[in-house]
Scaffold this motif. Structure first.
Motif, PDB file in Angstrom:
ATOM      1  N   SER A 291       3.044  -3.334  -6.608  1.00  5.25           N
ATOM      2  CA  SER A 291       2.125  -2.204  -6.631  1.00  5.25           C
ATOM      3  C   SER A 291       2.870  -0.939  -7.030  1.00  5.25           C
ATOM      4  O   SER A 291       4.003  -0.717  -6.606  1.00  5.25           O
ATOM      5  CB  SER A 291       1.512  -1.988  -5.243  1.00  5.25           C
ATOM      6  N   ALA A 292       2.223  -0.115  -7.822  1.00  8.66           N
ATOM      7  CA  ALA A 292       2.814   1.151  -8.261  1.00  8.66           C
ATOM      8  C   ALA A 292       2.608   2.195  -7.170  1.00  8.66           C
ATOM      9  O   ALA A 292       1.734   3.047  -7.249  1.00  8.66           O
ATOM     10  CB  ALA A 292       2.190   1.604  -9.579  1.00  8.66           C
TER      11      ALA A 292
ATOM     12  N   PRO B 156      -7.058  -5.963  -6.029  1.00 10.53           N
ATOM     13  CA  PRO B 156      -6.769  -7.397  -6.081  1.00 10.53           C
ATOM     14  C   PRO B 156      -7.053  -8.021  -7.441  1.00 10.53           C
ATOM     15  O   PRO B 156      -6.403  -8.990  -7.823  1.00 10.53           O
ATOM     16  CB  PRO B 156      -7.668  -7.990  -4.997  1.00 10.53           C
ATOM     17  N   TYR B 157      -7.978  -7.459  -8.198  1.00 15.08           N
ATOM     18  CA  TYR B 157      -8.286  -8.009  -9.520  1.00 15.08           C
ATOM     19  C   TYR B 157      -7.141  -7.737 -10.501  1.00 15.08           C
ATOM     20  O   TYR B 157      -6.794  -8.601 -11.303  1.00 15.08           O
ATOM     21  CB  TYR B 157      -9.613  -7.449 -10.039  1.00 15.08           C
ATOM     22  N   ALA B 158      -6.580  -6.533 -10.431  1.00 17.17           N
ATOM     23  CA  ALA B 158      -5.432  -6.216 -11.283  1.00 17.17           C
ATOM     24  C   ALA B 158      -4.234  -7.087 -10.898  1.00 17.17           C
ATOM     25  O   ALA B 158      -3.502  -7.565 -11.778  1.00 17.17           O
ATOM     26  CB  ALA B 158      -5.076  -4.739 -11.175  1.00 17.17           C
ATOM     27  N   LEU B 159      -4.036  -7.299  -9.601  1.00 18.41           N
ATOM     28  CA  LEU B 159      -2.934  -8.148  -9.150  1.00 18.41           C
ATOM     29  C   LEU B 159      -3.134  -9.582  -9.637  1.00 18.41           C
ATOM     30  O   LEU B 159      -2.217 -10.190 -10.186  1.00 18.41           O
ATOM     31  CB  LEU B 159      -2.811  -8.106  -7.625  1.00 18.41           C
TER      32      LEU B 159
ATOM     33  N   SER C 121      10.124   3.685  -9.540  1.00 18.25           N
ATOM     34  CA  SER C 121      11.489   4.075  -9.915  1.00 18.25           C
ATOM     35  C   SER C 121      12.392   2.840  -9.994  1.00 18.25           C
ATOM     36  O   SER C 121      13.503   2.928 -10.499  1.00 18.25           O
ATOM     37  CB  SER C 121      12.065   5.085  -8.913  1.00 18.25           C
ATOM     38  N   ILE C 122      11.911   1.714  -9.513  1.00 18.11           N
ATOM     39  CA  ILE C 122      12.662   0.457  -9.550  1.00 18.11           C
ATOM     40  C   ILE C 122      12.199  -0.405 -10.721  1.00 18.11           C
ATOM     41  O   ILE C 122      13.001  -0.975 -11.444  1.00 18.11           O
ATOM     42  CB  ILE C 122      12.494  -0.316  -8.219  1.00 18.11           C
ATOM     43  N   ILE C 123      10.879  -0.496 -10.887  1.00 18.00           N
ATOM     44  CA  ILE C 123      10.296  -1.313 -11.961  1.00 18.00           C
ATOM     45  C   ILE C 123       9.704  -0.422 -13.036  1.00 18.00           C
ATOM     46  O   ILE C 123       8.927   0.486 -12.746  1.00 18.00           O
ATOM     47  CB  ILE C 123       9.185  -2.248 -11.412  1.00 18.00           C
ATOM     48  N   THR C 124      10.075  -0.708 -14.269  1.00 17.31           N
ATOM     49  CA  THR C 124       9.430  -0.094 -15.421  1.00 17.31           C
ATOM     50  C   THR C 124       8.455  -1.141 -15.959  1.00 17.31           C
ATOM     51  O   THR C 124       8.875  -2.222 -16.384  1.00 17.31           O
ATOM     52  CB  THR C 124      10.467   0.287 -16.503  1.00 17.31           C
ATOM     53  N   HIS C 125       7.167  -0.812 -15.907  1.00 13.98           N
ATOM     54  CA  HIS C 125       6.119  -1.769 -16.259  1.00 13.98           C
ATOM     55  C   HIS C 125       6.352  -2.384 -17.637  1.00 13.98           C
ATOM     56  O   HIS C 125       6.546  -1.680 -18.629  1.00 13.98           O
ATOM     57  CB  HIS C 125       4.744  -1.101 -16.216  1.00 13.98           C
ATOM     58  N   GLY C 126       6.355  -3.710 -17.666  1.00 10.63           N
ATOM     59  CA  GLY C 126       6.496  -4.436 -18.914  1.00 10.63           C
ATOM     60  C   GLY C 126       7.930  -4.564 -19.407  1.00 10.63           C
ATOM     61  O   GLY C 126       8.188  -5.246 -20.387  1.00 10.63           O
ATOM     62  N   VAL C 127       8.868  -3.900 -18.725  1.00  8.11           N
ATOM     63  CA  VAL C 127      10.272  -3.952 -19.134  1.00  8.11           C
ATOM     64  C   VAL C 127      11.059  -4.889 -18.210  1.00  8.11           C
ATOM     65  O   VAL C 127      11.666  -5.849 -18.665  1.00  8.11           O
ATOM     66  CB  VAL C 127      10.914  -2.540 -19.155  1.00  8.11           C
ATOM     67  N   ASN C 128      11.034  -4.595 -16.898  1.00 16.52           N
ATOM     68  CA  ASN C 128      11.767  -5.415 -15.946  1.00 16.52           C
ATOM     69  C   ASN C 128      10.876  -5.933 -14.809  1.00 16.52           C
ATOM     70  O   ASN C 128      11.358  -6.394 -13.783  1.00 16.52           O
ATOM     71  CB  ASN C 128      12.978  -4.667 -15.386  1.00 16.52           C
ATOM     72  N   GLY C 129       9.585  -5.843 -15.009  1.00 17.10           N
ATOM     73  CA  GLY C 129       8.599  -6.317 -14.039  1.00 17.10           C
ATOM     74  C   GLY C 129       7.227  -5.811 -14.443  1.00 17.10           C
ATOM     75  O   GLY C 129       7.092  -5.138 -15.472  1.00 17.10           O
ATOM     76  N   LEU C 130       6.238  -6.136 -13.649  1.00 14.14           N
ATOM     77  CA  LEU C 130       4.886  -5.642 -13.899  1.00 14.14           C
ATOM     78  C   LEU C 130       4.432  -4.826 -12.702  1.00 14.14           C
ATOM     79  O   LEU C 130       4.696  -5.198 -11.552  1.00 14.14           O
ATOM     80  CB  LEU C 130       3.906  -6.799 -14.124  1.00 14.14           C
ATOM     81  N   LEU C 131       3.751  -3.713 -12.968  1.00 14.27           N
ATOM     82  CA  LEU C 131       3.190  -2.870 -11.922  1.00 14.27           C
ATOM     83  C   LEU C 131       1.674  -2.969 -11.955  1.00 14.27           C
ATOM     84  O   LEU C 131       1.086  -3.056 -13.037  1.00 14.27           O
ATOM     85  CB  LEU C 131       3.610  -1.411 -12.121  1.00 14.27           C
ATOM     86  N   THR C 132       1.073  -2.961 -10.773  1.00 16.33           N
ATOM     87  CA  THR C 132      -0.390  -2.938 -10.675  1.00 16.33           C
ATOM     88  C   THR C 132      -0.800  -1.765  -9.800  1.00 16.33           C
ATOM     89  O   THR C 132       0.009  -1.236  -9.040  1.00 16.33           O
ATOM     90  CB  THR C 132      -0.946  -4.244 -10.068  1.00 16.33           C
ATOM     91  N   GLN C 133      -2.055  -1.381  -9.917  1.00 13.75           N
ATOM     92  CA  GLN C 133      -2.576  -0.329  -9.064  1.00 13.75           C
ATOM     93  C   GLN C 133      -2.626  -0.806  -7.616  1.00 13.75           C
ATOM     94  O   GLN C 133      -2.850  -1.991  -7.346  1.00 13.75           O
ATOM     95  CB  GLN C 133      -3.986   0.081  -9.513  1.00 13.75           C
TER      96      GLN C 133
ATOM     97  N   TYR D 125       0.855  -1.194   0.000  1.00 11.40           N
ATOM     98  CA  TYR D 125       0.000   0.000   0.000  1.00 11.40           C
ATOM     99  C   TYR D 125       0.890   1.242   0.000  1.00 11.40           C
ATOM    100  O   TYR D 125       0.617   2.219  -0.670  1.00 11.40           O
ATOM    101  CB  TYR D 125      -0.897   0.042   1.236  1.00 11.40           C
ATOM    102  N   ILE D 126       1.958   1.169   0.803  1.00 15.12           N
ATOM    103  CA  ILE D 126       2.916   2.260   0.925  1.00 15.12           C
ATOM    104  C   ILE D 126       4.291   1.607   0.971  1.00 15.12           C
ATOM    105  O   ILE D 126       4.501   0.668   1.739  1.00 15.12           O
ATOM    106  CB  ILE D 126       2.696   3.061   2.223  1.00 15.12           C
ATOM    107  N   ASP D 127       5.214   2.068   0.171  1.00 10.19           N
ATOM    108  CA  ASP D 127       6.561   1.517   0.189  1.00 10.19           C
ATOM    109  C   ASP D 127       7.479   2.475  -0.533  1.00 10.19           C
ATOM    110  O   ASP D 127       7.126   2.992  -1.585  1.00 10.19           O
ATOM    111  CB  ASP D 127       6.608   0.150  -0.492  1.00 10.19           C
TER     112      ASP D 127
END
Length: 158
Positions: free
Chosen positions: A84-85, A107-110, A91-103, A63-65
């Protein structure tokens, strides 16, 4: 049940101190074990490394990190990551490049990201390689020294 959806048995290993897991089981009148959720507790560094190297995916549903070490460690070991984004994670993960980010708190997006990635070994391999590359570049002593010197020079120039 993910077993029925992805066609294989899924086990969730949670490292760290589980806050109120007994209370949740009591409220839900169910057990985590029945759903293949294992709380491993606080582990030493070598055991964490072994757990990460033995898993298919690393998931950071925060939720917060700010900058979770565990995410960076998983990336350094080449474990495909979903996070989670929130906070500093983008700043660590670029979505679709080196990992996936979700809202955050979706839980549905995850679940969708987990199903998408677990069913695509090519994507898992591509994200794994990119994660290791990003991690090794980001945490290289030369990179850290350069960033530290730039920060001090910026402060001194003011």
């Amino acid at each position: 049940c993910l077993h029925d959806t992805v066609g294989r048995k899924v086990e969730w290993h949670i490292i760290g101190s589980p806050a109120c897991s007994d209370y949740v089981e009591w409220m839900e009148k169910d057990t985590f074990a029945r759903h293949n959720v294992r709380f491993l507790g606080v582990l030493d560094a070598d055991t964490i490394k072994d757990e990460l190297l033995d898993c298919d995916l690393y998931i950071q549903p925060s939720y917060i990190d700010n900058s979770p070490n565990s995410l960076c460690e998983a990336m350094a070991l080449g474990v495909p990551c979903i996070a989670s984004a929130t906070g500093g994670i983008p700043s660590i993960i670029t979505h679709g490049v080196n990992g996936l980010l979700t809202q955050v708190n979706d839980p549905y997006a995850l679940a969708s990201a987990i199903l998408r990635l677990s069913g695509d070994t090519d994507m898992m391999s591509r994200l794994s390689s990119a994660a290791m590359s990003t991690s090794h570049e980001r945490h290289a002593p030369e990179t850290i020294a350069k960033q530290l010197i730039e920060a001090y020079q910026s402060i001194m120039s003011r």
